[in-house]
Design a protein around this motif. Structure first.
Motif, PDB file in Angstrom:
ATOM      1  N   GLU A   1       1.583   5.869 -13.410  1.00  0.00           N
ATOM      2  CA  GLU A   1       0.131   6.001 -13.459  1.00  0.00           C
ATOM      3  C   GLU A   1      -0.556   4.693 -13.052  1.00  0.00           C
ATOM      4  OE1 GLU A   1      -3.185   7.125 -16.907  1.00  0.00           O
ATOM      5  OE2 GLU A   1      -1.129   7.881 -17.060  1.00  0.00           O
ATOM      6  N   ASN A   2      -0.037   3.576 -13.547  1.00  0.00           N
ATOM      7  CA  ASN A   2      -0.631   2.272 -13.254  1.00  0.00           C
ATOM      8  C   ASN A   2      -0.522   1.929 -11.766  1.00  0.00           C
ATOM      9  OD1 ASN A   2      -1.775  -0.350 -14.133  1.00  0.00           O
ATOM     10  ND2 ASN A   2       0.196  -1.134 -13.474  1.00  0.00           N
ATOM     11  N   ASP A   3       0.658   2.181 -11.180  1.00  0.00           N
ATOM     12  CA  ASP A   3       0.859   1.870  -9.759  1.00  0.00           C
ATOM     13  C   ASP A   3       0.016   2.774  -8.859  1.00  0.00           C
ATOM     14  OD1 ASP A   3       2.560  -0.182 -10.318  1.00  0.00           O
ATOM     15  OD2 ASP A   3       4.399   0.970 -10.040  1.00  0.00           O
ATOM     16  N   LEU A   4      -0.158   4.038  -9.259  1.00  0.00           N
ATOM     17  CA  LEU A   4      -1.005   4.937  -8.474  1.00  0.00           C
ATOM     18  C   LEU A   4      -2.450   4.438  -8.478  1.00  0.00           C
ATOM     19  CD1 LEU A   4      -1.398   7.528  -6.842  1.00  0.00           C
ATOM     20  CD2 LEU A   4      -1.729   8.761  -8.999  1.00  0.00           C
ATOM     21  N   ASN A   5      -2.920   3.989  -9.632  1.00  0.00           N
ATOM     22  CA  ASN A   5      -4.270   3.431  -9.712  1.00  0.00           C
ATOM     23  C   ASN A   5      -4.415   2.199  -8.830  1.00  0.00           C
ATOM     24  OD1 ASN A   5      -5.608   5.204 -11.525  1.00  0.00           O
ATOM     25  ND2 ASN A   5      -4.508   4.325 -13.237  1.00  0.00           N
ATOM     26  N   THR A   6      -3.403   1.333  -8.844  1.00  0.00           N
ATOM     27  CA  THR A   6      -3.439   0.126  -8.005  1.00  0.00           C
ATOM     28  C   THR A   6      -3.532   0.495  -6.532  1.00  0.00           C
ATOM     29  OG1 THR A   6      -2.153  -1.127  -9.625  1.00  0.00           O
ATOM     30  CG2 THR A   6      -2.200  -1.989  -7.381  1.00  0.00           C
ATOM     31  N   LEU A   7      -2.745   1.461  -6.096  1.00  0.00           N
ATOM     32  CA  LEU A   7      -2.764   1.896  -4.698  1.00  0.00           C
ATOM     33  C   LEU A   7      -4.127   2.474  -4.314  1.00  0.00           C
ATOM     34  CD1 LEU A   7       0.763   3.584  -4.567  1.00  0.00           C
ATOM     35  CD2 LEU A   7       0.056   1.616  -3.202  1.00  0.00           C
TER      36      LEU A   7
END
Length: 488
Positions: free
Chosen positions: A352-358
């Motif tokens: 979830e965190n990496d998707l938000n960063t992208l």
């Protein structure tokens, strides 16, 4: 005299390079007078070390740290703690560059001229001077590297608190033993201490840059949450006011509608056509006025209450609302389409965190690009395609610079530096795509007059890079980046 010059050259260049590194780390541009003072100070320090080295040889580098800190504090008005921290690291880096310059230049000069020069002091003097010049050149080249170019201070890092200073102090302690006179001991230190600690300092620097970015992402996430809470409070207050307005209309309509009903019945009961027409015209005027009043209020209600579609994941929705707010600040139209709930794809495809960063990195890039164009549009589409999570980001901005595509995944490049771009977002995107073996597609042939390009993220476990363009300069890049799939 030659003995003095040999030692003086060594410590003059170590001190001068230390000051140079300090200024680069802090992004300081000195004036002419400050440069003169720095050179005089370096000469004075080298002279002092020469005359005190017999009694205090082990403390030579620490003398440089102490007096250089005092000078730089006076010259550049930084706080004492920061000045001391930066000076310690600067002296450590200066010594490392001296060490490598000695290995390369010192070894060459020693073996090339040993047979021709019988005077050891003269040979030492020439060697230290040449090593010093090479050290200055190395320091200058070091700060031409893109990651080092802006120094440390521009990132407002917590430098004074942690491991960089500890590593540097350890290196200085070991380096201070170089004057012990035991050649065997010196050799052992070089082989087993200086090189590993120098590598530690290098890896600390890389990790430091990474932590800076993670801190920036953390602050952005906090800002998103704060903006979301603030926005929700504003929306609640706005809805309360609008509900009050609608309540007044409903209250009025509860009385007006029966009156209108009676008016219509009265018109229908009129005996003459002229009287019926006159009353109907009067009623129509009143109805138009009421319609206009309600239309304005209802339209405003619909516009202000409009929200983006939900992805099914609260943090992703917050990130997209953050982008919506950023787009509004730059007068960019931002829209979102969600084809299906993506909650089930998280953790399977991407965290979830990496998707938000992208989404945030690519979304902000798109907003910045669109803000410079005549048409200011950004459109995000999120959903699944054949059971693969996909994110499509369209914008109306200019195409990616050819250098950006040529160096994709290799180094940071930005064409919007003046508006806050750093290039690190695209580098992080590339790194995260590799982490999840996701595919990236850059399409410059979008068949929509509102958008010029589309960046797609496809979590397919294939890890491919697609570049679709009609530009010749992009076709030329295909000869250099064989790992990319070009469609031109």
């Amino acid at each position: 005299m030659l003995d003095f010059l040999g030692v003086a050259f060594k410590y003059f260049f170590i001190t001068l390079c230390c000051i140079f590194i300090f200024k680069k780390l802090n992004s300081i541009k000195p004036d002419y007078k400050q440069i003169v003072v720095e050179n005089i100070f370096s000469m004075a320090t080298a002279t002092a070390v020469f005359f005190t080295r017999e009694s205090f040889s082990v403390l030579s580098l620490f003398f440089i740290v102490f007096f250089t800190t005092a000078l730089l504090k006076i010259l550049y008005k930084r706080s004492f703690n920061k000045t001391l921290a930066y000076t310690i690291i600067s002296v450590a880096i200066s010594f490392i560059t001296y060490f490598f310059a000695t290995l390369i230049i010192g070894t060459i000069i020693y073996y090339q001229f040993k047979g021709f020069v019988n005077n050891d002091n003269l040979l030492s003097c020439a060697t230290n001077f040449s090593v010093g010049l090479f050290q200055l050149l190395t320091c200058n080249l070091l700060f031409r590297i893109k990651r080092l170019k802006k120094g440390i201070a521009t990132y407002e890092s917590k430098l004074t608190s942690d491991s960089g200073i500890f590593i540097s102090l350890s290196l200085l302690l070991i380096a201070s033993l170089f004057n012990s006179g035991n050649n065997y001991t010196v050799t052992q230190i070089i082989l087993f201490c200086v090189l590993p600690i120098g590598m530690l300092l290098f890896f600390w620097w890389r990790n430091h840059i990474k932590n800076i970015y993670l801190e920036k992402v953390y602050k952005r996430n906090i800002e998103i949450l704060e903006n979301t809470v603030s926005q929700q409070k504003t929306e609640i207050e706005m809805l309360r006011k609008q509900n009050d307005e609608l309540s007044k209309i409903i209250h009025k309509d509860n009385k007006v509608i029966p009156a209108m009903n009676m008016a219509v019945e009265e018109i229908l009961m009129c005996q003459s056509a002229d009287e019926q027409k006159r009353k109907a015209k009067s009623l129509l005027t009143q109805l138009k006025a009421m319609t206009s009043e309600r239309k304005g209020i209802v339209t405003e209600y619909e516009t202000k209450s409009k929200t983006l579609a939900s992805t099914g994941v609260l943090s992703v929705d917050a990130s997209l609302n953050y982008l919506l707010a950023k787009a509004k600040e730059k007068d960019v139209f931002f829209d979102l389409s969600v084809t299906n709930n993506i909650a089930g794809y998280l953790d399977k495809c991407v965290s979830e965190n990496d998707l938000n960063t992208l989404i945030l990195d690519l979304g902000e890039n798109a907003i910045i690009a669109a803000s410079f164009s005549e048409k200011k549009n950004v459109f995000v589409m999120i959903g699944s395609d054949n059971k693969k999570l996909c994110v499509y980001i369209y914008d109306s901005g200019s195409y990616f610079d050819a250098d950006v595509i040529a160096n994709l995944g290799k180094k940071r490049i930005t064409t919007h530096k003046s508006s806050g771009g750093s290039g690190i977002g695209l580098m992080t995107t590339f790194s995260l795509l590799q982490k999840y073996s996701a595919s990236l597609k850059i399409d410059e042939t979008v068949q929509n007059e509102s958008y010029s390009k589309c960046v797609s993220l496809i979590f397919d476990r294939e890890g491919k890079i697609f570049i679709k363009s009609n530009r010749k300069e992009i076709a030329d890049i295909s000869q250099k980046r064989n790992e990319f799939i070009f469609e031109v």
